[in-house]
Design a protein around this motif. Structure first.
Motif, mmCIF file in Angstrom:
data_model
loop_
_atom_site.group_PDB
_atom_site.id
_atom_site.type_symbol
_atom_site.label_atom_id
_atom_site.label_comp_id
_atom_site.label_asym_id
_atom_site.label_seq_id
_atom_site.Cartn_x
_atom_site.Cartn_y
_atom_site.Cartn_z
ATOM 1 N N TYR A 111 13.902 -9.555 -9.193
ATOM 2 C CA TYR A 111 13.764 -8.899 -10.490
ATOM 3 C C TYR A 111 13.618 -7.387 -10.299
ATOM 4 C CZ TYR A 111 12.015 -7.607 -15.092
ATOM 5 O OH TYR A 111 11.847 -7.023 -16.322
ATOM 6 N N ASP A 186 3.313 -20.589 -16.427
ATOM 7 C CA ASP A 186 3.448 -19.540 -15.420
ATOM 8 C C ASP A 186 4.763 -18.786 -15.572
ATOM 9 O OD1 ASP A 186 0.987 -20.102 -14.349
ATOM 10 O OD2 ASP A 186 1.746 -21.367 -12.739
ATOM 11 N N ASN A 187 5.832 -19.507 -15.835
ATOM 12 C CA ASN A 187 7.125 -18.851 -16.009
ATOM 13 C C ASN A 187 7.134 -17.957 -17.253
ATOM 14 O OD1 ASN A 187 8.327 -19.949 -13.730
ATOM 15 N ND2 ASN A 187 9.138 -21.727 -14.827
ATOM 16 N N THR A 190 4.947 -14.837 -16.575
ATOM 17 C CA THR A 190 5.637 -13.901 -15.679
ATOM 18 C C THR A 190 6.661 -13.079 -16.459
ATOM 19 O OG1 THR A 190 5.363 -15.396 -13.789
ATOM 20 C CG2 THR A 190 7.071 -13.714 -13.608
ATOM 21 N N THR A 191 7.474 -13.754 -17.265
ATOM 22 C CA THR A 191 8.486 -13.062 -18.070
ATOM 23 C C THR A 191 7.840 -12.096 -19.052
ATOM 24 O OG1 THR A 191 9.976 -14.971 -17.894
ATOM 25 C CG2 THR A 191 10.414 -13.408 -19.672
ATOM 26 N N LEU A 193 4.791 -10.609 -18.905
ATOM 27 C CA LEU A 193 4.174 -9.451 -18.247
ATOM 28 C C LEU A 193 5.227 -8.459 -17.782
ATOM 29 C CD1 LEU A 193 1.329 -11.131 -16.137
ATOM 30 C CD2 LEU A 193 1.106 -9.846 -18.268
ATOM 31 N N ARG A 194 6.325 -8.953 -17.282
ATOM 32 C CA ARG A 194 7.404 -8.055 -16.855
ATOM 33 C C ARG A 194 7.966 -7.274 -18.046
ATOM 34 N NH1 ARG A 194 10.551 -12.112 -12.526
ATOM 35 N NH2 ARG A 194 9.228 -11.569 -10.728
ATOM 36 N N VAL A 215 1.199 -16.574 -11.056
ATOM 37 C CA VAL A 215 1.882 -15.505 -11.792
ATOM 38 C C VAL A 215 1.759 -14.199 -11.019
ATOM 39 C CG1 VAL A 215 1.877 -14.144 -13.926
ATOM 40 C CG2 VAL A 215 1.534 -16.618 -14.019
ATOM 41 N N ARG A 218 3.973 -13.503 -8.043
ATOM 42 C CA ARG A 218 5.292 -12.953 -8.322
ATOM 43 C C ARG A 218 5.112 -11.464 -8.627
ATOM 44 N NH1 ARG A 218 7.472 -18.060 -12.034
ATOM 45 N NH2 ARG A 218 5.836 -19.452 -11.336
ATOM 46 N N ARG A 219 6.140 -10.745 -8.652
ATOM 47 C CA ARG A 219 6.046 -9.305 -8.944
ATOM 48 C C ARG A 219 6.114 -9.130 -10.455
ATOM 49 N NH1 ARG A 219 3.999 -5.033 -6.768
ATOM 50 N NH2 ARG A 219 4.754 -5.788 -4.742
ATOM 51 N N CYS A 220 4.940 -8.928 -11.079
ATOM 52 C CA CYS A 220 4.879 -8.788 -12.537
ATOM 53 C C CYS A 220 4.701 -7.353 -12.985
ATOM 54 C CB CYS A 220 3.740 -9.640 -13.095
ATOM 55 S SG CYS A 220 4.032 -11.413 -12.890
ATOM 56 N N GLN A 224 0.650 -3.769 -7.980
ATOM 57 C CA GLN A 224 -0.323 -4.824 -8.270
ATOM 58 C C GLN A 224 -1.567 -4.626 -7.405
ATOM 59 O OE1 GLN A 224 2.403 -8.282 -10.202
ATOM 60 N NE2 GLN A 224 1.579 -8.751 -8.181
#
Length: 478
Positions: A111, A186-187, A190-191, A193-194, A215, A218-220, A224
């Motif tokens: 991402y 979680d998915n 993640t979406t 927060l991005r 979450v 992953r890179r949110c 971080q």
């Protein structure tokens, strides 16, 4: 299957006595039953029987090396257990992180964030503790005092809506944005927060209850950071920074943490001064009661801690007031009591206090004691600051990593290094000296409170400036 179900229910009811007896009996007949091993490991973890818990967890993961479920309480429990080094902790932490990252396919998550500069430095704080909780008491003044002309602050709350309280409303009012995300998968989270395009996402949970580790793994956000709610490394690739201070992590230990350690100049957090701060009891003859206290949660009371405290109680014929900072249940309390009794302590030397609904009433309980004893290797933080604010010296144990040195940093920041014991014998002797000190009232009490309020422990104006500078620095580095 009925026994497995009983074990699952016990964690909701917090009643373990009968199910533990049945599980141990079943385990004798079926020592290779992995569900029994895991259930017993979790029960012992909850009851504070760390050595038994870790032994069972190690058995489980030796037979199932790729299992991720249930591994989180195992890794976090290593912070509570004496004799576990930071190196050993990190080995287990990295093992778990590798399994988690493989499960989430982190390596192939490409991402790309929007590189457009925001008008402010956008900070997101992720936590399930935006309520009347220690995390919020440390964060509140920062939210109130941070320069809103430079920073936009969002709170991402994983707290169930039904658990919100008045403090939640206060935190919401102090932030620019509030997002309830407990219902997100979680998915989905993640979406989401991005999409918010944070410059910096700060996780306040770590491995504690209510975390969204899968979450955060992953890179949110572009940067971080781990801070405040969990005082050790998470071991995951996408955790970039861990906020500390020079008393907690030494320069030659930086390789023992996955994150890059960034240092605040004095202390790693500062507590908001409690509202309705009660008076310190000046009429009580503090030297005549011979009363210690510890209001840390019972799971922090390690077997080593009980051994040392028992020596103190036997040799001084004193008593200790205990009050669980969590709702641990009667079985956890009874388990702690039985450990003291096995060490030859009399039952009337252990006084269990009930939880108070009002923080002011909770603070007044410190007036019943002369000296606060810190737990180890997992020391108190909020409780230590509270005890000092109520005029009690806090005796702490010298540590070996970030987590175990929190007590050291607190007493060093009020210039009372003499309250740091170097080993078990020193801890006992220092406790005896403190409880029998004829000049106790002159050294502590109101004088200690006044010094504390002027110290980095409660100077949230200065701390907020230091925090702003630190965040700005890492923002411009990336």
């Amino acid at each position: 299957q009925s026994l497995y179900n009983m074990i699952a229910v016990s964690f909701k009811t917090k009643v373990f006595k009968n199910v533990l007896r049945l599980a141990l009996k079943a385990y004798e007949k079926n020592p290779n039953d992995k569900m029994l091993i895991e259930g017993l490991a979790r029960i012992h973890f909850y009851l504070g029987n760390r050595n038994e818990s870790i032994k069972l967890f190690r058995m489980l993961y030796k037979s199932e090396p790729y299992k991720t479920e249930g591994r989180l309480p195992f890794v976090s429990s290593l912070n509570y257990t004496s004799g576990v080094s930071q190196k050993e902790y990190m080995e287990e932490c990295l093992n778990y992180a590798a399994l988690l990252e493989k499960k989430l396919d982190i390596e192939n998550d490409n991402y790309e964030f929007n590189n457009k500069k925001n008008d402010f430095i956008k900070i997101g704080f992720l936590s399930a503790d935006f309520k009347n909780h220690s995390v919020s008491h440390f964060l509140k003044d920062i939210l109130n005092k941070i320069d809103k002309a430079k920073f936009e602050v969002s709170l991402i709350s994983n707290l169930a809506v039904s658990e919100k309280d008045k403090f939640s409303d206060t935190m919401k009012e102090l932030s620019n944005n509030w997002y309830d995300v407990e219902h997100y998968t979680d998915n989905e989270l993640t979406t989401f927060l991005r999409s918010l395009n944070f410059d910096i996402l700060i996780d306040l949970s770590g491995f504690t209850q209510g975390n969204r580790l899968e979450v955060f793994a992953r890179r949110c956000a572009k940067i971080q950071v781990v801070w405040l709610g969990y005082n050790n490394s998470l071991g995951i690739k996408n955790s970039d920074y861990l906020i500390s201070d020079k008393n907690l992590v030494y320069e030659d230990e930086l390789n023992l943490y996955r994150e890059k350690i960034i240092f605040l100049p004095e202390i790693w957090n500062a507590l908001s001064k409690p509202e309705n701060l009660p008076e310190i009891d000046k009429q009580k003859e503090k030297n005549s009661n011979l009363t210690f206290c510890s209001f840390n949660n019972f799971q922090k009371i390690s077997d080593r801690t009980i051994n040392v405290w028992s020596r103190i109680l036997r040799e001084t014929n004193s008593r200790i007031l205990l009050k669980d900072s969590l709702t641990g249940g009667d079985d956890l309390k009874e388990n702690v009591l039985q450990k003291f009794l096995k060490q030859g302590v009399k039952e009337d030397q252990i006084i269990f206090l009930k939880r108070e609904k009002k923080n002011e009433d909770h603070l007044k309980l410190y007036n019943k004691a002369n000296v606060a004893l810190d737990t180890f290797p997992y020391p108190g933080v909020t409780t230590s600051c509270e005890a000092i604010l109520m005029g009690l010296p806090v005796l702490t144990m010298k540590g070996f990593n970030f987590n175990s040195r929190c007590g050291e940093s607190i007493v060093k920041n009020i210039n009372m290094d003499e309250l740091i014991a170097i080993d078990d014998d020193d801890y006992v002797e220092k406790a005896k000296s403190l409880i029998f000190d004829k000049n106790h009232n002159e050294k502590y009490g109101e004088k200690l409170r006044d010094n504390a309020l002027k110290s980095p422990l409660f100077d949230t104006d200065k701390f907020t400036k230091n925090f702003e500078n630190l965040i700005t620095e890492i923002f411009h580095k990336n």
